[in-house]
Enzyme design. Structure first.
Site, short mmCIF file in Angstrom:
data_model
loop_
_atom_site.label_atom_id
_atom_site.label_comp_id
_atom_site.label_asym_id
_atom_site.label_seq_id
_atom_site.Cartn_x
_atom_site.Cartn_y
_atom_site.Cartn_z
N HIS A 193 -6.87 -0.63 -2.40
CA HIS A 193 -7.23 0.17 -3.58
C HIS A 193 -5.94 0.73 -4.16
CE1 HIS A 193 -11.57 0.12 -2.60
NE2 HIS A 193 -11.13 0.07 -1.36
N LEU A 194 -5.60 0.33 -5.38
CA LEU A 194 -4.31 0.75 -5.96
C LEU A 194 -4.43 1.96 -6.89
CD1 LEU A 194 -2.60 -2.73 -6.57
CD2 LEU A 194 -2.29 -1.15 -4.66
N HIS A 214 -19.46 -4.59 0.14
CA HIS A 214 -19.32 -3.37 0.95
C HIS A 214 -20.70 -3.13 1.55
CE1 HIS A 214 -18.24 1.03 1.49
NE2 HIS A 214 -19.56 1.09 1.48
N ASP A 244 -8.02 -2.21 3.88
CA ASP A 244 -8.84 -1.25 3.12
C ASP A 244 -8.00 -0.01 2.78
OD1 ASP A 244 -10.90 -0.09 1.71
OD2 ASP A 244 -12.21 0.23 3.43
N HIS A 266 -5.67 8.73 -1.03
CA HIS A 266 -6.26 9.90 -1.69
C HIS A 266 -5.23 11.02 -1.73
CE1 HIS A 266 -10.32 8.37 -1.97
NE2 HIS A 266 -10.30 8.03 -0.70
N GLY A 323 -11.74 7.32 3.42
CA GLY A 323 -10.67 6.34 3.30
C GLY A 323 -9.32 6.82 3.78
#
Ligand SMILES: [Zn+2]
Ligand SMILES: [Zn+2]
Length: 421
Positions: free
Chosen positions: A61-62, A178, A304, A308, A323
């Site tokens: 996740h970028l 997912h 994954d 954050h 995450g």
């Protein structure tokens, strides 16, 4: 870019290569594999190191566009390179999500401009990832997506998921799920078991994952489509994928390093860096994940990587987001915690990810992109999250000692990361 990679143990399981030799890269492409002396080009000294086809993390996740304080394409790409990855596949849950070709184009052009690692975008399955109507899948495919997923959210509507599978089949693209039945997870924050009871936290039962995997396998069989189960975490989910593969369904599966290294016991101090979705499971589930890696049920190790901002992870456990970051620790954890042959490790990190995403393959052959990952199997090192190239710090692996590390990342013949002891 030109480069001579000198005297490494070069291994490519897809081309049955395992030998100590040199690799010559010219203009970004592999020109020669074999003993070489080339005056006047830069040399990467690889004596005592393993040289493999570039590693590809197919689940990151970028956060760009939309949440650049947590990660950008540039910072995430840089962190990936520092973890040994020459390429990543970016999940679509940005703000706005990658559900139309203008976002796909933006990600690709920003990646070309700023990311040391190659970036392959994954498109959303549904508009705004709301699970209601299909996204502009065909247009995104034209723009360059390699798969579709609503990751972060499951597609709960079975009829819509069937249509997504059928639609993706026209492009022979994998549909990545997912796996979580939201009615069963029902706002839970950790694995449902003895620890959730003891800690007084709401649990997510294993069945939330398993019922979704079960439904999806039925739909994958019905449609004949390519189905990829993201981040499997339970014994029964791994077993169902094993059984589906035996029946020759077009099913592949991935696991994350945290699901083969940590159990729900890690939540005991209410550490929000132990909060992820799917949650850390029981010791028996961890054993099943490791068995799945060993026996070939699991095709891919993916991080994954879910950065954050620190302010969010400092919230109390119930409110903190799910995450952890992972691109810089994935390879080290696999080398440290799993007893795998180099062949198997390279399949999990490079060969299988390339096949699943159906990208133009790279590897140790003449004419390939000069994308290489260099490993030092004997390097003892300690992960320091404060040195991370990610913009975020949410890792449970800070201070972990590992043996084995990616010490060189080469993209198109350019050394984008190097760690000399
Ligand atoms: Zn997910
Ligand atoms: Zn994810």
């Amino acid at each position: 870019m030109d480069l001579l990679v000198k005297n490494g143990r070069v291994i490519d399981p897809a081309r049955k290569i395992d030998a100590v030799t040199d690799i010559v890269i010219r203009d970004g492409k592999i020109q020669l594999i074999g003993a070489a002396t080339v005056p006047g080009i830069p040399v990467f000294e690889a004596t005592g190191l393993v040289v493999a086809p570039g590693f590809f993390d197919i689940h990151v996740h970028l956060r760009e566009p939309g949440t650049e304080e947590a990660e950008t394409i540039a910072s995430g790409g840089s962190a990936a390179a520092a973890g040994g990855f020459t390429a990543v596949a970016a999940m679509p849950n940005t703000k706005p999500p990658n559900d139309n070709p203008s976002i796909t184009h933006y990600i690709l052009s920003e990646a070309r401009r700023s990311s040391p690692a190659r970036v392959f975008p994954i498109g959303a399955i549904t508009k705004e990832q709301k699970g209601e109507t299909l996204a502009e899948i065909g247009e995104m495919f034209e723009a360059g997506i390699v798969a579709i997923s609503d990751d972060g959210k499951p597609v709960m509507d079975s009829r819509l998921f069937r249509r997504a599978l059928e639609y993706a089949l026209m492009f022979d693209m994998p549909v990545i799920q997912h796996c979580e039945d939201l009615y069963l997870s029902n706002g839970g924050v950790m694995h449902e078991g003895v620890y959730s009871t003891r800690l007084g936290l709401k649990g997510i039962p294993s069945a939330a994952e398993e019922t979704m995997v079960s439904r999806d396998l039925i739909l994958a069989e019905m449609t004949g489509s390519k189905y990829h189960a993201a981040h499997l975490s339970t014994r029964q989910a791994v077993a169902m994928v094993r059984e589906a593969k035996a029946r020759r369904l077009r099913v592949t599966a991935e696991v994350t390093p945290h699901h083969f290294t940590l159990t729900d016991a890690a939540v005991a101090g209410y550490d929000t860096n132990a909060k992820m979705n799917p949650p850390l499971r029981s010791a028996d589930d961890v054993a099943a994940v490791v068995e799945g890696i060993s026996d070939g049920t699991i095709d891919v190790i993916a991080s994954d990587h879910a950065p954050h901002h620190i302010n969010l992870k400092m919230l109390e456990f119930d409110s903190a987001p799910f995450g952890i970051t992972g691109v810089e620790t994935a390879v080290g954890l696999a080398l440290t915690k799993l007893q795998l042959s180099m062949t198997r490790l390279i399949e999990l990190f490079s060969i299988n990810p390339q096949k699943i995403m159906k990208v133009a393959p790279w590897g140790l052959f003449e004419g390939s992109n000069g994308d290489l990952t260099v490993l030092d199997l004997n390097r003892n090192w300690t992960f320091d999250v404060n040195q991370s190239r990610s913009r975020s710090r949410n890792s449970p692996f800070h201070g972990w000692s590992m043996k084995g590390k990616a010490v060189g990342t080469i993209v198109g013949g350019k050394v984008v990361y190097q760690d000399r002891a």
